[in-house]
Design a protein around this motif. Structure first.
Motif, short mmCIF file in Angstrom:
data_model
loop_
_atom_site.label_atom_id
_atom_site.label_comp_id
_atom_site.label_asym_id
_atom_site.label_seq_id
_atom_site.Cartn_x
_atom_site.Cartn_y
_atom_site.Cartn_z
N ILE A 17 0.85 -1.19 0.00
CA ILE A 17 0.00 0.00 0.00
C ILE A 17 0.89 1.24 0.00
O ILE A 17 1.80 1.37 0.83
N TYR A 18 0.66 2.11 -0.95
CA TYR A 18 1.37 3.41 -0.94
C TYR A 18 0.47 4.45 -0.32
O TYR A 18 -0.73 4.51 -0.61
N GLN A 19 1.03 5.21 0.54
CA GLN A 19 0.27 6.27 1.22
C GLN A 19 0.48 7.57 0.45
O GLN A 19 1.59 8.12 0.45
N ASN A 20 -0.54 8.02 -0.23
CA ASN A 20 -0.44 9.30 -0.94
C ASN A 20 -1.20 10.36 -0.17
O ASN A 20 -2.37 10.60 -0.42
N GLY A 21 -0.52 10.99 0.78
CA GLY A 21 -1.22 11.92 1.65
C GLY A 21 -2.21 11.13 2.49
O GLY A 21 -1.86 10.15 3.12
N GLU A 24 -4.96 6.14 0.42
CA GLU A 24 -4.21 4.89 0.39
C GLU A 24 -4.33 4.27 -0.99
O GLU A 24 -5.41 4.21 -1.56
N LEU A 25 -3.17 3.83 -1.54
CA LEU A 25 -3.19 3.23 -2.86
C LEU A 25 -2.68 1.79 -2.73
O LEU A 25 -1.52 1.55 -2.40
N LYS A 26 -3.58 0.83 -2.96
CA LYS A 26 -3.21 -0.58 -2.84
C LYS A 26 -2.66 -1.04 -4.18
O LYS A 26 -3.43 -1.33 -5.10
N VAL A 27 -1.34 -1.07 -4.29
CA VAL A 27 -0.72 -1.37 -5.58
C VAL A 27 -0.58 -2.88 -5.79
O VAL A 27 -0.67 -3.37 -6.90
N LEU A 28 -0.35 -3.61 -4.70
CA LEU A 28 -0.34 -5.07 -4.78
C LEU A 28 -1.40 -5.59 -3.82
O LEU A 28 -1.41 -5.24 -2.65
N GLY A 45 1.38 -7.49 -17.76
CA GLY A 45 0.29 -6.63 -17.33
C GLY A 45 0.43 -5.25 -17.95
O GLY A 45 1.51 -4.88 -18.40
N PRO A 46 -0.67 -4.52 -17.99
CA PRO A 46 -0.61 -3.16 -18.57
C PRO A 46 0.16 -2.20 -17.66
O PRO A 46 0.44 -2.52 -16.51
N SER A 47 0.45 -1.06 -18.24
CA SER A 47 1.17 -0.05 -17.48
C SER A 47 0.38 0.36 -16.24
O SER A 47 -0.84 0.50 -16.30
N GLY A 48 1.05 0.51 -15.15
CA GLY A 48 0.38 0.95 -13.91
C GLY A 48 -0.27 -0.18 -13.14
O GLY A 48 -0.91 0.04 -12.12
N SER A 49 -0.11 -1.41 -13.62
CA SER A 49 -0.78 -2.53 -12.97
C SER A 49 -0.06 -3.00 -11.71
O SER A 49 -0.60 -3.79 -10.94
N GLY A 50 1.16 -2.52 -11.50
CA GLY A 50 1.90 -2.90 -10.28
C GLY A 50 3.08 -3.82 -10.55
O GLY A 50 3.65 -4.39 -9.62
N LYS A 51 3.46 -3.96 -11.82
CA LYS A 51 4.55 -4.88 -12.18
C LYS A 51 5.86 -4.50 -11.49
O LYS A 51 6.52 -5.33 -10.87
N SER A 52 6.24 -3.22 -11.67
CA SER A 52 7.52 -2.79 -11.09
C SER A 52 7.50 -2.87 -9.57
O SER A 52 8.50 -3.23 -8.95
N THR A 53 6.36 -2.56 -9.00
CA THR A 53 6.23 -2.67 -7.55
C THR A 53 6.46 -4.10 -7.11
O THR A 53 7.18 -4.36 -6.13
N LEU A 54 5.89 -5.04 -7.87
CA LEU A 54 6.08 -6.45 -7.56
C LEU A 54 7.55 -6.84 -7.70
O LEU A 54 8.13 -7.54 -6.86
N LEU B 392 16.26 4.60 -7.68
CA LEU B 392 16.16 4.01 -9.01
C LEU B 392 15.14 4.74 -9.88
O LEU B 392 15.31 4.84 -11.10
N ARG B 393 14.07 5.23 -9.25
CA ARG B 393 13.01 5.93 -10.00
C ARG B 393 13.40 7.36 -10.37
O ARG B 393 12.76 7.98 -11.20
N TYR B 394 14.47 7.87 -9.69
CA TYR B 394 14.87 9.27 -9.90
C TYR B 394 15.34 9.48 -11.33
O TYR B 394 16.11 8.70 -11.87
#
Ligand SMILES: Nc1ncnc2c1ncn2[C@@H]1O[C@H](COP(=O)(O)OP(=O)(O)O)[C@@H](O)[C@H]1O
Ligand SMILES: [Mg+2]
Lengths: 228, 395
Positions: A17-21, A24-28, A45-54, B392-394
């Motif tokens: 979960i990323y906290q944006n202020g 809450e953004l549940k990325v995985l 997966g498409p862009s923004g789907s959470g691949k890099s986060t994974l 890395l994202r920078y």
């Protein structure tokens, strides 16, 4: 059973979960994935789907908000920062979309870096680095710096760096994303060969054509994993 | 990572940014050169002071009238004899001081002469070039004999000082026979140089040259450095008893030891002042280094992320960037020492005594490296603390 069935990645119920202020953004979202030794798996997966986060979680660059993760039998969530660095150094070879080579170092120097961080003597590191570069067809580019190499060549240097320490896992995040189609094909061919040489590879991509060439594909959408 | 390889990596990075590195080091260069020169000046000054006072016994006490010009109640030979009776004083002798024309053949020189007791010669560490010193006998007989300082003899003989031995010279139109010539003494730290003076027996100076105008100073030698205080006390008491008009108040009592100490103190204060200027320069240049290191860390954020991904530990990132600022400052330090050496002739031109020394070199390098460590630490620490994914994202 035996070696073939050895589990390299065992991730269970990973939540990130990323906290944006206040938001809450549940990325995985409850991701579980197992990767066996000598697997060759695409996470598509498409862009923004959470691949890099994974990939960051699997690559021990980031810790999940909750869940469990064992890499080559090691409990990652209880590891300390320096231990994580050591795990990354010994267990994982990273290949990035933008190659991430150090611009002031030549090919050999870039490739040998993981070995140096492992405490290997320079002579030995140079020898192994040259060997890997030659293996990937860069025998005549050993002393070239990244800006003197084409994109495809740079990515091959990056792959050489990923495999130089014989890690049990190779993690590639969109490795063909910055390559033309010919270089992409070459890169995929290299990954296939590496897999034939008993390397375990997890490749992240948004490109179906690329994913289809792997042994196995798992799909990710909105932070959820679907397996077939 | 092994230290050797870490330094290689650092040198590659620095080499890549030669111009920036050089500009960054300018302040360190100036600061280090300043420190080097300050130490050189300090050492030179100290050497000069020591040299000046080396010919003066540290137990020496000079007693003289406090006021110049006509003195109503001058010191006498008898005072000296009384001083000598003190257990703290090994010897005391009066010295008469006069000036006038000293003539030999056709050469003449406006110079000074001293009426001395025989002990003076030993107390002042005088050395003979030729002939002999003045003796008790000369003193008793009011002999018209003279010993001549090196420079004076040199001037009078037009360059062959020894020729004047056994010749007759005129001091204020009185004839004296030269029985001795002194070696060159250099600057003695006293008011007039021994080298430029002629020496005659005290009794002769009184008798033939000064008469009632005789107004001696007394040179007393304490038995040791630790008895100087007691000796001064005794002298004060004796003066109070024998000069009832004004007592000891009308005389100045100076001891060489405390004059030496205060001269050294002055030299040291001067060095300290200059040193603090150098430190300020280094602090300013250190802030410059810090700035450049912040920029460097920012520029290489993505690289730091990559290094972390391939296994660099915090302390290795810290070490790499710290080493970078240390190497930059060390380069500045070395160039600074070279600049310092190059500037020694300039100091010489301005007649500042400067003595280059290993301790000056080491102090300069020490301060430059310390600057690098101190001001490089925070940027390096920031680099080490970077979160790998953020780095890395920078872009
Ligand atoms: N550090 C972060 N802070 C906040 N949100 C993030 C962060 N990293 C990624 N995200 C968000 O998480 C989502 C997934 O990102 P990412 O894993 O990079 O997707 P992909 O690689 O599949 O394109 C995106 O919406 C992205 O904006
Ligand atoms: Mg991505």
């Amino acid at each position: 059973m035996g070696k073939e069935s050895k589990c390299i990645i065992d991730a269970r119920n990973i939540v990130k979960i990323y906290q944006n202020g206040a938001e809450e953004l549940k990325v995985l979202d409850d991701v579980s994935v197992k990767v066996m030794k000598n697997d060759f798996i695409a996470i598509l997966g498409p862009s923004g789907s959470g691949k890099s986060t994974l990939m960051n979680v699997l690559g021990c660059l980031d810790l999940p908000t909750s869940g469990q993760y064992f890499l080559d039998g090691i409990d990652i969530l209880t590891a300390k920062e320096d231990q994580l660095a050591e795990i990354r150094n010994k267990k994982i070879g990273f290949v990035f979309q933008k190659f991430n080579l150090l611009p002031r170092l030549n090919a050999v120097q870039n490739v040998m870096l993981p070995l140096l961080y492992r405490g290997v003597e320079e002579e030995e590191a140079v020898r192994i680095a040259k060997e890997k570069l030659k293996m990937l067809g860069l025998g005549d580019r050993l002393n070239h710096r990244p800006n003197e190499l084409s994109g495809g060549q740079q990515q091959r240097v990056a792959i050489a760096r990923a495999i130089v320490g014989n890690p049990p896992l190779i993690l590639a995040d969109e490795p063909t994303g910055n390559l033309d189609s010919k270089s992409s094909m070459e890169a995929i061919k290299i990954f296939k060969e590496l897999n034939q040489a008993r390397n375990t590879i997890v490749l992240i991509t948004h490109d179906t054509e690329v994913a289809e060439q792997m042994k196995r594909v798992v799909y990710i959408k909105d932070g959820r994993l679907f397996q077939n | 990572m092994k230290l050797k390889q870490l330094f290689k990596l650092v040198l590659i990075n620095i080499y890549h940014n030669k111009m920036r590195t050089f500009l960054t080091t300018l302040g360190v260069i100036v600061g280090t050169a300043t420190i080097f020169l300050v130490v050189a000046i300090g050492k030179g000054g100290e050497a000069q002071v020591n040299e000046q006072y080396s010919k003066l016994n540290v137990g020496t006490i000079i007693i003289m009238p406090a006021q110049r010009g006509k003195v109503i109640d001058p010191l006498t030979k008898k005072d000296a004899e009384l001083f000598q009776k003190s257990k703290n004083i090994a010897a005391a002798f009066p010295i008469l001081n006069g000036s006038g024309d000293i003539k030999y053949n056709n050469y003449s020189d406006k110079s000074s002469y001293l009426g001395i007791m025989p002990q003076y010669q030993e107390a002042s560490n005088l050395n003979l070039l030729g002939g002999r010193f003045l003796t008790e006998e000369d003193e008793k007989k009011k002999a018209r004999n003279a010993v001549v300082g090196f420079e004076l003899a040199n001037v009078l003989t037009d360059g062959s000082p020894e020729d004047i031995l056994e010749k007759t010279i005129d001091i204020n139109r009185r004839k004296f026979e030269v029985v001795g010539v002194l070696k060159r003494m250099g600057d003695s730290g006293s008011r007039q140089s021994v080298d430029d003076s002629a020496f005659i027996p005290y009794s002769s100076a009184e008798r033939y040259l000064l008469g009632t105008r005789a107004n001696p100073v007394i040179n007393a030698q304490a038995t040791g450095l630790e008895t100087v205080k007691g000796a001064i006390q005794d002298i004060t008491n004796i003066l109070n008893e024998n000069h009832r008009l004004g007592g000891a108040e009308q005389f100045r009592i100076m001891d060489a030891g405390s004059r030496l100490a205060s001269a050294q103190e002055t030299a040291r204060t001067m060095s300290l002042l200059l040193l603090s200027v150098a430190v300020v320069v280094l602090v300013v240049s250190g802030i410059g280094i810090m700035n450049v290191m912040f920029v460097t860390v920012k520029e290489r954020t993505k690289e730091i992320g990559t290094l972390k991904a391939i296994g660099a530990k915090k302390k290795e990132i810290l070490g790499q960037f710290l080493a970078e600022s240390v190497v930059i400052s060390l380069v500045g330090g070395i160039l600074g020492v070279i600049l310092g050496f190059a500037n020694l002739p300039v100091l010489k031109y301005f007649q500042l005594p400067a003595l280059p020394s290993l301790s000056g070199v080491l102090l300069g390098l020490f301060f430059s490296v310390t600057t690098g460590i101190f001001f490089g630490f925070y940027p390096a620490w920031q680099a080490a603390e970077l979160n790998p994914i953020d780095a890395l994202r920078y872009e």
